[in-house]
Design a protein around this motif. Structure first.
Motif, PDB file in Angstrom:
ATOM      1  N   ARG A   4       0.822  -1.212   0.000  1.00 13.45           N
ATOM      2  CA  ARG A   4       0.000   0.000   0.000  1.00 13.45           C
ATOM      3  C   ARG A   4       0.851   1.256   0.000  1.00 13.45           C
ATOM      4  NH1 ARG A   4      -4.196  -1.564   4.770  1.00 13.45           N
ATOM      5  NH2 ARG A   4      -4.833  -3.554   3.906  1.00 13.45           N
ATOM      6  N   ASN A   5       2.028   1.170   0.612  1.00 16.42           N
ATOM      7  CA  ASN A   5       2.907   2.330   0.740  1.00 16.42           C
ATOM      8  C   ASN A   5       4.318   1.972   0.293  1.00 16.42           C
ATOM      9  OD1 ASN A   5       0.830   3.802   2.025  1.00 16.42           O
ATOM     10  ND2 ASN A   5       1.345   2.838   3.974  1.00 16.42           N
TER      11      ASN A   5
ATOM     12  N   LYS B  97       5.260   1.150  -3.608  1.00 14.80           N
ATOM     13  CA  LYS B  97       3.803   1.073  -3.627  1.00 14.80           C
ATOM     14  C   LYS B  97       3.348   0.321  -4.879  1.00 14.80           C
ATOM     15  CE  LYS B  97      -0.345   3.880  -3.464  1.00 14.80           C
ATOM     16  NZ  LYS B  97      -0.909   5.219  -3.333  1.00 14.80           N
TER      17      LYS B  97
END
Length: 171
Positions: free
Chosen positions: A47-48, A57
């Motif tokens: 997600r990051n 990401k």
């Protein structure tokens, strides 16, 4: 207790976090497909961006599979036998809504899995969702309704269900 008030295993989610794409992720997917008896694993993505770990990401970093019905019960029984050597789960492994989870450090602990130096050793997280019949009415799109508090699975009910169904002691 009526049939509507009896808890059951709605689904079991098996997750293997590898941390990188490539050959290790493909190996993890193959191991998971073998352990879950044909359930096709899907990839999970970052997600990051985490530069310290070299993760961007959107990069695939793991895989997961969801099991339902008889496959879920069979896999959960096998996983609990593998995990709970002393037939003990802890109360902190259960959440407020009755679900529980645990981790297995080595996939080679499962029966039929042998160590292969080319593949390595992979761990996994296993989450079991416990529900009662009728809880789908709160999630469905058409004619969605609130459900009675008797249909919510409490933490204590889930612990009792695990003890009675799988013979696992909860401390």
């Amino acid at each position: 207790m009526t049939d509507m008030q009896t808890p059951f295993v709605a689904k079991v989610v098996v997750h293997m976090g590898v941390g990188e794409a490539g050959e290790r992720l493909v190996n993890a997917e193959n191991i998971m497909a073998d352990l879950t008896k044909g359930a096709k694993p899907i990839r999970s993505y970052a997600r990051n961006t985490l530069p310290a770990f070299g993760i961007r990401k959107g990069q695939p970093i793991g895989c997961k599979a969801t099991l339902r019905g008889k496959k879920a019960m069979d896999f959960l029984e096998m996983a609990l036998k593998t995990y709970a050597v002393e037939n003990v789960l802890h109360t902190r492994q259960f959440d407020a809504t009755g679900n529980f989870g645990f981790g297995i450090e080595e996939h080679t602990d499962f029966p039929g899995q042998a160590y292969d130096p080319k593949i390595g050793i992979y761990g996994m997280d296993i989450i079991a969702v416990i529900e009662k019949k009728g809880t789908r009415t709160a999630r469905r799109k058409i004619q969605q309704k609130k459900i009675n508090s008797k249909l919510h699975v409490a933490r204590e009910e889930s612990m009792k269900f695990v003890t009675e169904t799988f013979g696992i002691e909860v401390e």
